[in-house]
Scaffold this motif. Sequence first.
Motif, PDB file in Angstrom:
ATOM      1  N   SER C 190       0.863  -1.165   0.000  1.00  0.00           N
ATOM      2  CA  SER C 190       0.000   0.000   0.000  1.00  0.00           C
ATOM      3  C   SER C 190       0.909   1.228   0.000  1.00  0.00           C
ATOM      4  O   SER C 190       1.806   1.338   0.835  1.00  0.00           O
ATOM      5  CB  SER C 190      -0.859  -0.059   1.265  1.00  0.00           C
ATOM      6  N   ILE C 192       2.207   5.231   0.063  1.00  0.00           N
ATOM      7  CA  ILE C 192       2.012   6.534   0.690  1.00  0.00           C
ATOM      8  C   ILE C 192       2.819   7.528  -0.123  1.00  0.00           C
ATOM      9  O   ILE C 192       4.011   7.312  -0.373  1.00  0.00           O
ATOM     10  CB  ILE C 192       2.500   6.512   2.137  1.00  0.00           C
ATOM     11  N   HIS C 197       1.291  15.563   5.454  1.00  0.00           N
ATOM     12  CA  HIS C 197       0.144  14.781   5.894  1.00  0.00           C
ATOM     13  C   HIS C 197      -0.274  15.265   7.282  1.00  0.00           C
ATOM     14  O   HIS C 197       0.532  15.805   8.021  1.00  0.00           O
ATOM     15  CB  HIS C 197       0.515  13.298   5.971  1.00  0.00           C
ATOM     16  N   GLU C 321       3.592   6.982   9.192  1.00  0.00           N
ATOM     17  CA  GLU C 321       3.243   6.208   8.001  1.00  0.00           C
ATOM     18  C   GLU C 321       2.087   5.258   8.303  1.00  0.00           C
ATOM     19  O   GLU C 321       1.164   5.094   7.512  1.00  0.00           O
ATOM     20  CB  GLU C 321       4.457   5.407   7.525  1.00  0.00           C
ATOM     21  N   ILE C 324      -1.297   7.017   8.385  1.00  0.00           N
ATOM     22  CA  ILE C 324      -1.785   7.329   7.038  1.00  0.00           C
ATOM     23  C   ILE C 324      -2.298   6.058   6.364  1.00  0.00           C
ATOM     24  O   ILE C 324      -3.371   6.041   5.732  1.00  0.00           O
ATOM     25  CB  ILE C 324      -0.645   7.964   6.202  1.00  0.00           C
ATOM     26  N   PHE C 325      -1.570   4.999   6.509  1.00  0.00           N
ATOM     27  CA  PHE C 325      -1.958   3.692   5.974  1.00  0.00           C
ATOM     28  C   PHE C 325      -3.345   3.297   6.497  1.00  0.00           C
ATOM     29  O   PHE C 325      -4.224   2.865   5.740  1.00  0.00           O
ATOM     30  CB  PHE C 325      -0.884   2.685   6.386  1.00  0.00           C
ATOM     31  N   ALA C 327      -5.622   5.336   7.677  1.00  0.00           N
ATOM     32  CA  ALA C 327      -6.621   6.281   7.179  1.00  0.00           C
ATOM     33  C   ALA C 327      -7.026   5.937   5.755  1.00  0.00           C
ATOM     34  O   ALA C 327      -8.190   6.068   5.373  1.00  0.00           O
ATOM     35  CB  ALA C 327      -6.067   7.700   7.254  1.00  0.00           C
ATOM     36  N   GLN C 328      -6.051   5.483   4.980  1.00  0.00           N
ATOM     37  CA  GLN C 328      -6.342   5.153   3.574  1.00  0.00           C
ATOM     38  C   GLN C 328      -7.279   3.961   3.439  1.00  0.00           C
ATOM     39  O   GLN C 328      -7.928   3.787   2.414  1.00  0.00           O
ATOM     40  CB  GLN C 328      -5.040   4.857   2.827  1.00  0.00           C
ATOM     41  N   HIS C 329      -7.323   3.123   4.475  1.00  0.00           N
ATOM     42  CA  HIS C 329      -8.095   1.895   4.374  1.00  0.00           C
ATOM     43  C   HIS C 329      -9.375   1.892   5.189  1.00  0.00           C
ATOM     44  O   HIS C 329     -10.114   0.921   5.162  1.00  0.00           O
ATOM     45  CB  HIS C 329      -7.243   0.691   4.780  1.00  0.00           C
ATOM     46  N   GLN C 330      -9.660   2.981   5.872  1.00  0.00           N
ATOM     47  CA  GLN C 330     -10.755   2.867   6.829  1.00  0.00           C
ATOM     48  C   GLN C 330     -12.144   2.814   6.213  1.00  0.00           C
ATOM     49  O   GLN C 330     -13.071   2.363   6.856  1.00  0.00           O
ATOM     50  CB  GLN C 330     -10.673   3.966   7.871  1.00  0.00           C
ATOM     51  N   GLN C 332     -12.925   1.268   3.266  1.00  0.00           N
ATOM     52  CA  GLN C 332     -13.128   0.129   2.381  1.00  0.00           C
ATOM     53  C   GLN C 332     -14.119  -0.863   2.986  1.00  0.00           C
ATOM     54  O   GLN C 332     -14.282  -0.950   4.193  1.00  0.00           O
ATOM     55  CB  GLN C 332     -11.802  -0.584   2.126  1.00  0.00           C
TER      56      GLN C 332
END
Lengths: 412, 412, 412, 412
Positions: C190, C192, C197, C321, C324-325, C327-330, C332
């Motif tokens: 995944s 970033i 950020h 990191e 952010i990881f 946050a990017q997946h929450q 889905q």
Amino acid sequence: MTEAAARSIEAPSCTQAHTIAARLSAAREESLHLCDRLETEDYVVQPMPEVSPPKWHLGHTTWFFEQFILRGYAPDYPVFHAGYALLFNSYYKSAGPHWQQSRRGALSRPTVREILAYRHHVDLAMMTLLHSPACTPEVLMLTKAGIQHEQQHQELLLMDIKAILGANPLMPRYSTRPPAPVETAAAGWSHIAAGLHAIGTDATDFAYDNERPRHRVWLEDAAISACMVSNSEYREFIKDGGYENPRLWTSKGWDWVQMNNIRAPLYWLNDEENGNGEWKREFTFSGAGALDEAAPVMHISWFEADAYARWRGYRLPTEQEYEIFLAQHQHQHPPTPPRGLWCWTSSQYSPYPGFHPFAVPLAEYNGKFMCNQFVLRGGCFATPRDHYRISYRNFYEPQQRWMFSGIRLARD
Amino acid sequence: MTEAAARSIEAPSCTQAHTIAARLSAAREESLHLCDRLETEDYVVQPMPEVSPPKWHLGHTTWFFEQFILRGYAPDYPVFHAGYALLFNSYYKSAGPHWQQSRRGALSRPTVREILAYRHHVDLAMMTLLHSPACTPEVLMLTKAGIQHEQQHQELLLMDIKAILGANPLMPRYSTRPPAPVETAAAGWSHIAAGLHAIGTDATDFAYDNERPRHRVWLEDAAISACMVSNSEYREFIKDGGYENPRLWTSKGWDWVQMNNIRAPLYWLNDEENGNGEWKREFTFSGAGALDEAAPVMHISWFEADAYARWRGYRLPTEQEYEIFLAQHQHQHPPTPPRGLWCWTSSQYSPYPGFHPFAVPLAEYNGKFMCNQFVLRGGCFATPRDHYRISYRNFYEPQQRWMFSGIRLARD
Amino acid sequence: MTEAAARSIEAPSCTQAHTIAARLSAAREESLHLCDRLETEDYVVQPMPEVSPPKWHLGHTTWFFEQFILRGYAPDYPVFHAGYALLFNSYYKSAGPHWQQSRRGALSRPTVREILAYRHHVDLAMMTLLHSPACTPEVLMLTKAGIQHEQQHQELLLMDIKAILGANPLMPRYSTRPPAPVETAAAGWSHIAAGLHAIGTDATDFAYDNERPRHRVWLEDAAISACMVSNSEYREFIKDGGYENPRLWTSKGWDWVQMNNIRAPLYWLNDEENGNGEWKREFTFSGAGALDEAAPVMHISWFEADAYARWRGYRLPTEQEYEIFLAQHQHQHPPTPPRGLWCWTSSQYSPYPGFHPFAVPLAEYNGKFMCNQFVLRGGCFATPRDHYRISYRNFYEPQQRWMFSGIRLARD
Amino acid sequence: MTEAAARSIEAPSCTQAHTIAARLSAAREESLHLCDRLETEDYVVQPMPEVSPPKWHLGHTTWFFEQFILRGYAPDYPVFHAGYALLFNSYYKSAGPHWQQSRRGALSRPTVREILAYRHHVDLAMMTLLHSPACTPEVLMLTKAGIQHEQQHQELLLMDIKAILGANPLMPRYSTRPPAPVETAAAGWSHIAAGLHAIGTDATDFAYDNERPRHRVWLEDAAISACMVSNSEYREFIKDGGYENPRLWTSKGWDWVQMNNIRAPLYWLNDEENGNGEWKREFTFSGAGALDEAAPVMHISWFEADAYARWRGYRLPTEQEYEIFLAQHQHQHPPTPPRGLWCWTSSQYSPYPGFHPFAVPLAEYNGKFMCNQFVLRGGCFATPRDHYRISYRNFYEPQQRWMFSGIRLARD
């Protein structure tokens, strides 16, 4: 037991086996009785490395019968649980691996209930064995040893229960009428005349290997105090700065006092911060209360007993002197001295001349501890009556003090 | 010394003082002589807590004379350096605070040169005092104690020098022809008859308080081996798995073996990784070399001596038996046994009946160490000849082994 | 909470109080529910210093409400037992003295039953307070903190129960269907993107002080593995000699491995003596069983996570990191990654820019631990659902591993 | 160095080699110069585990050239002594086994004289190599690293010499005019503007791997105090009960204060018993003397720096803030701030984004220590001038304080 002792035993009569079975039952029940007043949680904890959880005592004394008697002599005996040997073996290297002593309090299982079931299982098997043809003289002798062992752990149970409750700031009580030492002797000195004396035992009935053989020792004139040192007498030592004066202490004793900031006997209480106030209270089996000034001081280390004696201008008795002292008083009515407490002696724990350890499997019972321990003599209120002998040698390390240890003075 | 002993001393003659002064000079020079072969750096380090840097020994033995004699008896004696009392007091609480023993190796100052100047200063003052009217019987008695003390430290110096060089992977040599034990006795057993024996000393000349008073003990029939246990004999114990068999060891001894992964005497060398190879080499005063198979085993702990004796089916002698054994051989020509090594006894170090410590300032010399130590008897190659007495009691903790300790077996 | 935060709170509506009371009840019941399957003895022991007895957790979380809410805000609240403050204060110096953490297992009293009564007493008082006029915004805010605190201890309870059962050679089971991590993500990375950020939170609802304030950080391009490292992948590290290769470890990590003879994750089992066999089994909540090869590795220290990542040629992600990881997946469906386990990050636990600790009395909650700990991110199966936030920062010392800790790899 | 860095190096010119050889000579001489005023005994001792004997530093820095350059690059180089690698390898696992750090003071050999001969041997071989055809770019780069390493140990030498002399109750002086910090800045705050800043270095000349690569960080508005905290300011913290107030400390810091009874910076002296008097004196390189009230406080731990900042209502700067602060002042005349002392930052020592350790053999130089250490920035009077860079990252454990560590405050 020695081979010679074993050889001298004849085939047991039914009466003998019956008597021993009855004594076994009584001893086994007494252990449970001592735990009557405990909460389940009290059975589990280990506040100091040398203290064992009560449930461990109940399991260990049971394992002793299973390991040393039932496994070898009871036909078709089913071991209760294969995992218990590891947990309940105390230190018998010849019986396999054992759990680390200082980690006994890390184990929540087996539960108290499971251990009681274990006891029941083993008790039934012992009764069956003792009343069966498989009951040999050796079985009887080992059963006697097992009873003695059980009784020895009864005193340990009381020591450990006191330590468990006493380490708790809530200071819970064990009973309203606690076991307590009694001291009735009049003041004065009991004299021992110079000469050859006989010490130890050759009893054909049970005695530990460390009490054997009976042998001669030369003693010089000496005297032993009829009274034990009392709490109020010991408090004078504190008030006089005994714990601050290095000249009264052995070198290791002084280091121990400094390192652990020792100021008074274990279980004495001091309400002022940092122990700067007077020592007026103590923790007993019935909780925190006023210090019993007349009672014998107890829960002191050898270091403290030795320093106290020096401060008084006396010394501790040797264990040989103490045994003669006990022998001289055993037939009086009422017997003097009463068994107030275990008294520290000046004797380091060593083998008697001609000492032979018990045969395997009990070879590890006593002999391997003959290093850096001091002998205590005389028994105490917590010692089961029929466990005690005049030749009995108790022993602890010089800094230990959770046992019921006290002081009787001696002089040349 | 006791007060009674002090009172009995008459005024010293010039001859007496002169003789003692000569012995003092000789003893003081011998300490320096032992350090002849050291590098400056060797005087400084402390590889183990119980080892003292050689320069500390040189300072401490000097302080002993300054503290206990010159300060009190030499008119107008100028203390060499006010800061040295703290550094060179070993453990005499009555003489003020002292530096922590395990931190002696943390001190680079005073330098060796400064300590030599200190020695010179004190030596001159002692000579002046001994030849002056201020030289009282007590001064002479304390000087004798100081000489004995100096000699005691000469053996310690050799022990510590060996430890310092032996802890270094470079294994430097101390000398090409090292001090070494000799053992010439023929095989066999020396017998001691049951009966009352006299032990200890009432010597009017110097003896330590722990050797006093002479007193009676009852001994049973026993025998002591004429020969000491040799390196090759001890190696058999290793080969037979002695260090892996818990039944041979006391409980504390076994814990010590496990905790420290003990596999052989101190200074034995094993070239294979993890000590899995054969023990064929050893470190001596002349560096690393082949193991001397016939020489008495040394540098073993009491734990090891005790386990070895048990493995052989024998036991260690008591210190009383050992003293009688020594007495029986002292008038032979050549004397048997030669003083090969200090032998461990089964006796824990305790006061004799009627023991009184030296008067202040030497009250702390011996008595306060009577706890958790074992007695060694017999002296060794490193013991100054005129320091040794048959009644001499050496003592160490059961795990210690940097001294020249060995084994002589006994049996009932 | 900060003063500013406190000031901004309006008077609570009945609805608000009612909602919070319901959440409180649910949280309090869940703690008891987790203990349902324990024996009384399991509540008492402390096999490692950092593990607390379950009964202590039940008492401590109760004390939290009594100490920080009821004492100050509930009119006429009767303290349940004056002695409990000492025992159940964990480490709040501002709340008075506290019992030593490593000695929690030394206490048999109060009993489980007494602690349940304590919980009942406090629960009733909290319900009364929350529905009374005394219920201020500050009470509500502190109650939210108390709920979060209770939930935090629910995960600790599971960790400690596992430690208690797992330290026992009988390996008792906690349940037949244990809580377990799930990992469903497909392989891959995944990404970033480099840039500014935002990290942390300014939530007006509850969040810990250590998550605040939301702030900017610059991150470089990076990628984080979608999958966590599995047991079988980790076993490859062992087989490849990972634990024997110092170049893979930090200096302190290598010392830790050597000193403690670490060979595998905590709870992995090896049937051969000395751990020389293959690692095929593990202890789980349902007892000893086959190692679940596909499951994420857990119970590893930061030292091990860091060494494993180096061995793979990757690194651990920073906590920024990782956030952010997350946050990017929450958003889905299903959310990726599932919260398999807490993942170690390379970030040492430090204050965010502009960090202010909670106001007294909770000032000691987080800030004082910002030293020598590493951050873990992501939550795990044992984390209560409504306790978790993306900004949540968990932290442990680098050698600790009794928590449910795992590895997710990162690369530049 | 990284492979990329190595590849970019061109063949060295004679001039380059000559310049580096001259710098090498100067650096090597400076190490000896620092020891000029020592007695032989001062070279040997190790009063604390983290202090190394000066003779070890002299040997270790020499071994660095022998191990990493001469063995690999100098044709036919004869190793000086096969036994030295074990003794003088500090912690490079890839270079073979090494002697335990805390046991460096247990070694009397090699002597100072022997180590000086070792230095001479290696210095000659280095000169020969640098002026020979075997002098490759890699040799030059490694020589630069060796010079930096030598210089780093020069500061360590001063730290350790101070520790050695200061641990001695005789408090010997190192020099009459000691190295001392200077602080000339006017009061006030230096401002850092929010924004993206560049940190670290990509220098083509020498820089450590932990300073690389240069990278962007986002910083918020902040200010750093122009002045360092002075001794008299720090004493106010003591007078105000700073060491008795747990709310000022991190949890580990408070435990450290309690366990070690910390009351003042290292080397501060207090003439009253138990440190109850005023702190008016300190130990410096010129012995014990009056506390220099205006000088920057030094020899404080991170725990103390952090607690002091909290007491003042400020905080420690991050290492990024500190680097920007240094960059802002580097071109002033006179430069402000002067390099008074190393200042503790709030940053735990972690790898920069994109960090790659040096290639083997220097891979272990920095990276493996990135755990449980805090960064200090700014240099001090003891840091060789041409060793220092603005990007330089010094690091120590939070309890250590024998280095020249001080405090500069920061605020948002």
